[in-house]
Design a protein around this motif. Structure first.
Motif, PDB file in Angstrom:
ATOM      1  N   THR A   1       0.830  -1.207   0.000  1.00 33.74           N
ATOM      2  CA  THR A   1       0.000   0.000   0.000  1.00 33.74           C
ATOM      3  C   THR A   1       0.861   1.252   0.000  1.00 33.74           C
ATOM      4  N   GLN A   2       1.923   1.236   0.799  1.00 36.43           N
ATOM      5  CA  GLN A   2       2.828   2.392   0.834  1.00 36.43           C
ATOM      6  C   GLN A   2       3.499   2.599  -0.517  1.00 36.43           C
ATOM      7  N   ALA A   3       3.916   1.500  -1.158  1.00 37.76           N
ATOM      8  CA  ALA A   3       4.571   1.607  -2.462  1.00 37.76           C
ATOM      9  C   ALA A   3       3.601   2.159  -3.509  1.00 37.76           C
ATOM     10  N   VAL A   4       2.359   1.677  -3.482  1.00 40.96           N
ATOM     11  CA  VAL A   4       1.357   2.148  -4.437  1.00 40.96           C
ATOM     12  C   VAL A   4       1.074   3.631  -4.223  1.00 40.96           C
ATOM     13  N   ALA A   5       0.922   4.008  -2.963  1.00 40.83           N
ATOM     14  CA  ALA A   5       0.652   5.412  -2.657  1.00 40.83           C
ATOM     15  C   ALA A   5       1.793   6.302  -3.149  1.00 40.83           C
ATOM     16  N   HIS A   6       3.021   5.831  -2.963  1.00 43.46           N
ATOM     17  CA  HIS A   6       4.183   6.609  -3.411  1.00 43.46           C
ATOM     18  C   HIS A   6       4.198   6.750  -4.933  1.00 43.46           C
ATOM     19  N   ASP A   7       3.935   5.629  -5.627  1.00 46.78           N
ATOM     20  CA  ASP A   7       3.968   5.654  -7.096  1.00 46.78           C
ATOM     21  C   ASP A   7       2.846   6.501  -7.681  1.00 46.78           C
ATOM     22  N   LEU A   8       1.671   6.480  -7.049  1.00 47.84           N
ATOM     23  CA  LEU A   8       0.553   7.262  -7.564  1.00 47.84           C
ATOM     24  C   LEU A   8       0.732   8.762  -7.328  1.00 47.84           C
ATOM     25  N   LYS A   9       1.529   9.104  -6.332  1.00 49.03           N
ATOM     26  CA  LYS A   9       1.745  10.527  -6.055  1.00 49.03           C
ATOM     27  C   LYS A   9       2.549  11.202  -7.163  1.00 49.03           C
ATOM     28  N   ALA A  10       3.447  10.446  -7.821  1.00 49.07           N
ATOM     29  CA  ALA A  10       4.318  11.042  -8.840  1.00 49.07           C
ATOM     30  C   ALA A  10       3.523  11.685  -9.970  1.00 49.07           C
ATOM     31  N   PRO A  11       2.581  10.958 -10.641  1.00 51.73           N
ATOM     32  CA  PRO A  11       1.812  11.622 -11.697  1.00 51.73           C
ATOM     33  C   PRO A  11       0.894  12.719 -11.171  1.00 51.73           C
ATOM     34  N   ILE A  12       0.415  12.569  -9.954  1.00 55.56           N
ATOM     35  CA  ILE A  12      -0.441  13.618  -9.375  1.00 55.56           C
ATOM     36  C   ILE A  12       0.349  14.908  -9.202  1.00 55.56           C
TER      37      ILE A  12
ATOM     38  N   GLN B   1      -0.278  18.486 -11.044  1.00 51.29           N
ATOM     39  CA  GLN B   1      -0.413  19.734 -10.289  1.00 51.29           C
ATOM     40  C   GLN B   1       0.600  20.782 -10.749  1.00 51.29           C
ATOM     41  N   GLY B   2       1.843  20.351 -10.964  1.00 52.31           N
ATOM     42  CA  GLY B   2       2.879  21.287 -11.402  1.00 52.31           C
ATOM     43  C   GLY B   2       2.608  21.833 -12.789  1.00 52.31           C
ATOM     44  N   PHE B   3       2.254  20.949 -13.706  1.00 44.10           N
ATOM     45  CA  PHE B   3       1.965  21.379 -15.073  1.00 44.10           C
ATOM     46  C   PHE B   3       0.721  22.263 -15.126  1.00 44.10           C
ATOM     47  N   ALA B   4      -0.252  22.004 -14.254  1.00 42.16           N
ATOM     48  CA  ALA B   4      -1.455  22.834 -14.229  1.00 42.16           C
ATOM     49  C   ALA B   4      -1.112  24.267 -13.838  1.00 42.16           C
TER      50      ALA B   4
ATOM     51  N   ASP C   1      -0.221  18.813 -23.202  1.00 41.78           N
ATOM     52  CA  ASP C   1       0.165  17.465 -23.618  1.00 41.78           C
ATOM     53  C   ASP C   1       0.839  16.717 -22.466  1.00 41.78           C
ATOM     54  N   GLN C   2       1.693  17.440 -21.706  1.00 37.80           N
ATOM     55  CA  GLN C   2       2.362  16.833 -20.551  1.00 37.80           C
ATOM     56  C   GLN C   2       1.334  16.390 -19.509  1.00 37.80           C
ATOM     57  N   ILE C   3       0.309  17.215 -19.298  1.00 40.08           N
ATOM     58  CA  ILE C   3      -0.746  16.868 -18.342  1.00 40.08           C
ATOM     59  C   ILE C   3      -1.477  15.607 -18.795  1.00 40.08           C
ATOM     60  N   ALA C   4      -1.765  15.571 -20.119  1.00 43.68           N
ATOM     61  CA  ALA C   4      -2.467  14.404 -20.660  1.00 43.68           C
ATOM     62  C   ALA C   4      -1.635  13.138 -20.493  1.00 43.68           C
ATOM     63  N   ARG C   5      -0.309  13.228 -20.728  1.00 43.40           N
ATOM     64  CA  ARG C   5       0.556  12.062 -20.575  1.00 43.40           C
ATOM     65  C   ARG C   5       0.597  11.584 -19.119  1.00 43.40           C
ATOM     66  N   SER C   6       0.673  12.533 -18.183  1.00 50.14           N
ATOM     67  CA  SER C   6       0.691  12.168 -16.763  1.00 50.14           C
ATOM     68  C   SER C   6      -0.617  11.511 -16.347  1.00 50.14           C
ATOM     69  N   ALA C   7      -1.733  12.027 -16.904  1.00 46.51           N
ATOM     70  CA  ALA C   7      -3.032  11.446 -16.582  1.00 46.51           C
ATOM     71  C   ALA C   7      -3.136  10.030 -17.141  1.00 46.51           C
ATOM     72  N   ARG C   8      -2.623   9.826 -18.366  1.00 46.80           N
ATOM     73  CA  ARG C   8      -2.648   8.480 -18.947  1.00 46.80           C
ATOM     74  C   ARG C   8      -1.780   7.518 -18.145  1.00 46.80           C
ATOM     75  N   ARG C   9      -0.634   8.020 -17.679  1.00 44.46           N
ATOM     76  CA  ARG C   9       0.249   7.178 -16.873  1.00 44.46           C
ATOM     77  C   ARG C   9      -0.449   6.744 -15.595  1.00 44.46           C
TER      78      ARG C   9
END
Length: 212
Positions: free
Chosen positions: A144-155, A159-162, A182-190
């Motif tokens: 769960t900790q690993a998943v939470a960490h990995d999901l934070k990266a695209p989020i 946020q930064g690109f927005a 386009d960068q936002i779209a790629r992060s969302a797809r990831r």
């Protein structure tokens, strides 16, 4: 006979035969929790007895070894059942000393030893299950900790690109804004791909095994 309070497992009452079996005075038993009787009952047997008392099902003729205050070991069979006494819940126990019968009856002794062995095996299986559960819970926590960490990266990326997109749009820099979108779209797809992969992983245990 022994009367025990559920929850606290405090001894509420006992008869003279119980005091004689343990070789103690009433003050050494009445009002004390079963956990304090380790000098008369080995820890494993005491834990088994406590577990049985916490279950709703009655206990029927379970083997139990008691130690007299003088040191002699007595082989017993204990039965226990829940009842209401004066509006309060209690556990009524009957402890039968069968030491002499075991010494005289070979078949009875074999049955008693088999029951002791079965109880030990059940205790070992329970301990293994508890250890397996603790291990599984630890692995789930780490996952769960690993998943939470990995999901934070695209989020964080979104946020930064927005923020950058807002700045570029406010400055009228449409072309750069399009690149950031386009960068936002790629992060969302990831992030969507990661969530899909996690959903597939959760279904692995339900899928039949297939030869590759």
């Amino acid at each position: 006979m022994l009367l025990v309070e559920p929850g606290s497992l405090r001894v509420l009452d006992a008869n003279a035969a119980m005091f004689g079996l343990l070789g103690i005075e009433p003050a050494g038993l009445i009002g004390r929790p079963l956990a304090e009787l380790k000098q008369h009952v080995d820890t494993a047997s005491l834990e088994d007895l406590v577990q049985c008392m916490q279950d709703d099902e009655p206990l029927r003729a379970a083997p139990l070894q008691l130690r007299h205050a003088g040191g002699a070991v007595r082989h017993c069979l204990v039965s226990a059942d829940h009842l209401m006494l004066g509006g309060a819940a209690a556990v009524f126990c009957v402890v039968r000393d069968v030491t002499e019968q075991l010494a005289q009856d070979t078949a009875l002794r074999a049955g008693y030893d088999a029951a002791v062995a079965d109880l030990a095996q059940a205790r070992t299986a329970l301990q293994a299950a508890q250890q397996g559960q603790a291990k599984a819970e630890g692995e789930l926590g780490a996952f769960t900790q690993a998943v939470a960490h990995d999901l934070k990266a695209p989020i964080f990326a979104i946020q930064g690109f927005a923020g950058l997109l807002r700045e570029r749009l406010q400055a009228g820099q449409v072309q750069e804004a399009m690149g950031i979108s386009d960068q936002i779209a790629r992060s969302a797809r990831r992030m969507g791909s990661m969530i899909t992969a996690l959903a597939s992983l959760a279904q692995v245990s339900r899928e039949p095994l297939r030869r590759l």
